[in-house]
Design a protein around this motif. Structure first.
Motif, PDB file in Angstrom:
ATOM      1  N   TRP A   1       4.052  77.766 -92.188  1.00 12.36           N
ATOM      2  CA  TRP A   1       4.961  78.908 -92.106  1.00 12.36           C
ATOM      3  C   TRP A   1       4.685  79.754 -90.859  1.00 12.36           C
ATOM      4  N   MET A   2       3.395  79.888 -90.509  1.00 13.45           N
ATOM      5  CA  MET A   2       3.040  80.560 -89.248  1.00 13.45           C
ATOM      6  C   MET A   2       3.708  79.844 -88.076  1.00 13.45           C
TER       7      MET A   2
ATOM      8  N   LEU B   1      15.273  84.299 -87.306  1.00 16.28           N
ATOM      9  CA  LEU B   1      14.202  84.839 -88.150  1.00 16.28           C
ATOM     10  C   LEU B   1      14.747  85.838 -89.164  1.00 16.28           C
ATOM     11  N   TYR B   2      15.659  86.697 -88.723  1.00 18.94           N
ATOM     12  CA  TYR B   2      16.126  87.779 -89.585  1.00 18.94           C
ATOM     13  C   TYR B   2      17.548  87.533 -90.081  1.00 18.94           C
ATOM     14  N   ASN B   3      17.877  86.267 -90.315  1.00 21.92           N
ATOM     15  CA  ASN B   3      19.176  85.930 -90.887  1.00 21.92           C
ATOM     16  C   ASN B   3      18.943  85.205 -92.208  1.00 21.92           C
ATOM     17  N   LYS B   4      19.380  85.845 -93.303  1.00 12.00           N
ATOM     18  CA  LYS B   4      19.071  85.291 -94.622  1.00 12.00           C
ATOM     19  C   LYS B   4      19.948  84.098 -94.975  1.00 12.00           C
TER      20      LYS B   4
ATOM     21  N   MET C   1      18.912  78.254 -93.648  1.00 11.94           N
ATOM     22  CA  MET C   1      17.819  77.607 -94.357  1.00 11.94           C
ATOM     23  C   MET C   1      16.517  77.857 -93.576  1.00 11.94           C
ATOM     24  N   PRO C   2      15.507  78.518 -94.212  1.00 12.86           N
ATOM     25  CA  PRO C   2      14.375  78.998 -93.417  1.00 12.86           C
ATOM     26  C   PRO C   2      13.272  77.969 -93.131  1.00 12.86           C
ATOM     27  N   LEU C   3      13.279  76.820 -93.802  1.00 13.10           N
ATOM     28  CA  LEU C   3      12.091  75.966 -93.757  1.00 13.10           C
ATOM     29  C   LEU C   3      11.919  75.187 -92.451  1.00 13.10           C
TER      30      LEU C   3
ATOM     31  N   PHE D   1       7.584  95.441 -87.637  1.00 14.99           N
ATOM     32  CA  PHE D   1       6.794  94.215 -87.569  1.00 14.99           C
ATOM     33  C   PHE D   1       7.435  93.268 -86.572  1.00 14.99           C
TER      34      PHE D   1
ATOM     35  N   TRP E   1       7.387  89.890 -86.296  1.00 17.96           N
ATOM     36  CA  TRP E   1       6.877  88.750 -87.062  1.00 17.96           C
ATOM     37  C   TRP E   1       6.665  87.512 -86.199  1.00 17.96           C
TER      38      TRP E   1
ATOM     39  N   MET F   1       2.972  85.957 -86.004  1.00 13.78           N
ATOM     40  CA  MET F   1       2.656  84.593 -86.433  1.00 13.78           C
ATOM     41  C   MET F   1       2.106  83.775 -85.261  1.00 13.78           C
TER      42      MET F   1
END
Lengths: 310, 281
Positions: B31-32, B43-46, B49-51, B243, B245, B249
């Motif tokens: 994840w880092m 990064l900041y879009n919900k 798909m984040p993976l 943050f 992020w 990371m």
């Protein structure tokens, strides 16, 4: 006659050796104490002295950058009457107990799973230890992001599994915050248990299992009556170690929650830090840190006696 | 241990549990890495798909290395770790050798004291120690941590080496003594060269412990130019409530890599030290 004279020669030689400086330096006790003097003085100056000084500080009203005034046990009385102090005490014990049980059970499971032959076993073992060797602060920052209120990837999984949006507020809810620090402490410490117990398992002679199997013992009985008793000393040592450093944990909580929300995850170490470094009350902070001492002293004495290598 | 299970049983007994532990252990590092490579828009879009990374970028790494003092912190961390490890090994040998080899009154007491000091966690001492360091005028100098890290590393090295020294046979030293070598010569020329594996184990542990240290560094180092990586990342990449992020990371990953590399070279020594029951966990 001849025997007597040989003995005399021996005595004379020894005398000669003892009177010279080199001979004096070669005496076991002289050599040992001279050799140990620098490290012992160092430890006396930077561990022994601060420890005694910490006790003196705890008996003072001592704002940072001001002279202290002796107030006797006032700081400890303040602690005793402070509900936050008792909250912190309860938190520390809950955190230590829960994380220790999880690490012990999980570590044993990891060790048993790893105690089989499979390809790339050494690589897997090396990777398993990463959470333990990587700087705690840095991995905790990653967890902070995993549990982020807005962009938690954990909640993304949960929502995908049907949990209603926006998912739990891991670090904003007191109970969940405590759960989070317990789980992350377990994540970090479990490999230490697992790999140490695995090494312990590998010293169990296979004949014992064979004998037990021939005598009709089930897999559970072999575990309960062969494996566990032989692992018991190593389990005890690992657990005592881990309890000491979980009880006095600082960095994980400081980074992840700062003791919040509303002191729900405040531990002795972070609370003492807040008082001493945040509010600048060195004496009061020292009294909170010293509140850890009775429990720690008990654990340290127990482990020291157990480890004795004299 | 026992082999000869069928594939199904092997899946349940071996691959499922090992796989589970491995995924849990490694996911935060994955994840880092993923986060550090994502552009902020992703990064900041919900709704994405984040993976996985859809549009990888090195921007966070470049920003980290050019706009923050990360390289200075890395240098400070290395310097502090190397110097305090070296000091601790030397002082540790000076404690462990007499305890392992000599007979003298008080040896048992000293060994117990060293073990007890080794088990004292930092939070018990940090407040008085902060005052001591300030009075010595060492605040905001690397000397402050170079001086205080050995308080935990010396007992630790001494303890680990004591265990190791006792496994080394005494015959060579006895022969050297009969040939007329002094105790100091025997120790330096005959004994210490035999103990390289012990020094590697103790050295690696001491090195990783210093890289890991946070509390003393947090208290003693409050200026960017003297900070170590853990403190720098926490104090300067988290600015107020904002943050960064991606940078955080990237910093967490880069800060973990030196330890991971050194560890990977000496993993057997590390495990040997670990299992001698001598580690803070």
């Amino acid at each position: 006659m001849t025997i007597r004279s040989e003995a005399l020669v021996g005595v004379a030689r020894r005398r000669h050796r003892a009177t010279s400086l080199g001979g004096w330096l070669d005496r076991q006790s002289v050599f040992s104490w001279l050799m140990m003097a620098p490290p012992l003085l160092f430890l006396a100056a930077l561990v022994g002295y601060p420890f005694v000084y910490g006790i003196l500080l705890s008996l003072q009203d001592r704002p940072v950058a001001h002279a202290g005034t002796f107030v006797g046990l006032k700081n400890f009385v303040t602690n005793f009457n402070d509900p936050i102090f008792w909250k912190v005490t309860a938190n520390t014990f809950i955190y230590t107990a829960a994380a220790t049980v999880l690490k012990m059970v999980g570590g044993l499971a990891l060790a048993l799973a790893m105690n089989q032959q499979f390809p790339l076993k050494n690589l897997v073992r090396a990777l398993m230890l990463l959470p333990f060797i990587v700087p705690t602060v840095l991995s905790t920052v990653a967890w902070m992001w995993i549990l982020d209120p807005a962009f938690s990837v954990l909640n993304w999984f949960l929502i995908a599994l049907g949990v209603p949006k926006p998912g739990p507020s891991w670090l904003g809810n007191p109970v969940l915050a405590m759960l989070s620090i317990i789980v992350i402490n377990t994540w970090r410490g479990l490999p230490f248990y697992g790999i140490t117990l695995l090494a312990g398992l590998q010293t169990v002679p296979p004949e014992l299992y064979e004998a037990a199997t021939i005598d009709g013992a089930s897999a559970w009985q072999r575990f309960r009556f062969v494996t566990l008793p032989l692992l018991q000393p190593i389990i005890l040592i690992v657990t005592l170690f881990s309890v000491i450093f979980t009880f006095a944990d600082f960095q994980l909580v400081y980074v992840l929650t700062h003791g919040g929300p509303q002191n729900a995850t405040q531990l002795f170490a972070t609370y003492a830090f807040d008082i001493a470094m945040g509010a600048g009350q060195l004496g009061y902070g020292a009294s909170v840190a010293l509140a850890m001492f009775p429990a720690l002293a008990l654990l340290i004495v127990a482990l020291t006696i157990y480890l004795r290598r004299g | 241990m026992v082999t000869g299970y069928g594939p199904a049983e092997r899946l349940v007994r071996l691959w499922l549990p090992v796989g589970f532990f491995l995924v849990v252990a490694l996911f935060p590092f994955y994840w880092m890495a993923v986060t550090s490579l994502k552009p902020n828009a992703e990064l900041y879009n919900k709704n994405i798909m984040p993976l996985v990374v859809h549009h990888p970028t090195l921007k966070h790494y470049i920003d980290l290395l050019t706009q923050t003092s990360f390289l200075t912190w890395t240098w400070n961390t290395m310097l502090v770790a190397v110097v305090s490890t070296a000091i601790s090994l030397v002082l540790g040998v000076m404690l462990a050798y007499p305890l392992a080899r000599m007979r003298f009154a008080g040896a048992g007491l000293i060994a117990m004291t060293v073990a007890a000091i080794y088990l004292v966690p930092q939070p018990l001492l940090f407040i008085p120690l902060a005052d001591v360091i300030n009075r010595l005028g060492l605040g905001n100098t690397l000397s402050a941590v170079i001086l205080t890290y050995p308080t935990m590393l010396v007992p630790f090295c001494a303890w680990l080496l004591l265990g190791y020294f006792k496994t080394v046979p005494m015959e060579l030293e006895e022969a050297a003594r009969i040939d007329g070598a002094s105790r100091l010569q025997t120790m330096r020329r005959i004994f210490l060269p035999l103990c390289t594996p012990g020094f590697i184990s103790a050295g690696i542990f001491a090195f990783t412990l210093s890289q890991n240290e946070f509390l003393y560094a947090l208290i003693f180092l409050t200026k960017s130019s003297v900070r170590t990586v853990p403190v720098g990342v926490i104090a300067e990449l988290i600015r107020g409530d904002v943050f960064y992020w991606g940078q955080l990371m990237a910093g967490a990953l880069l800060g973990s890599i030196p330890v991971a590399i050194i560890y990977s070279f000496f993993v057997e020594h590390y495990v040997a030290g670990l299992t001698s029951g001598s580690v803070k966990g």
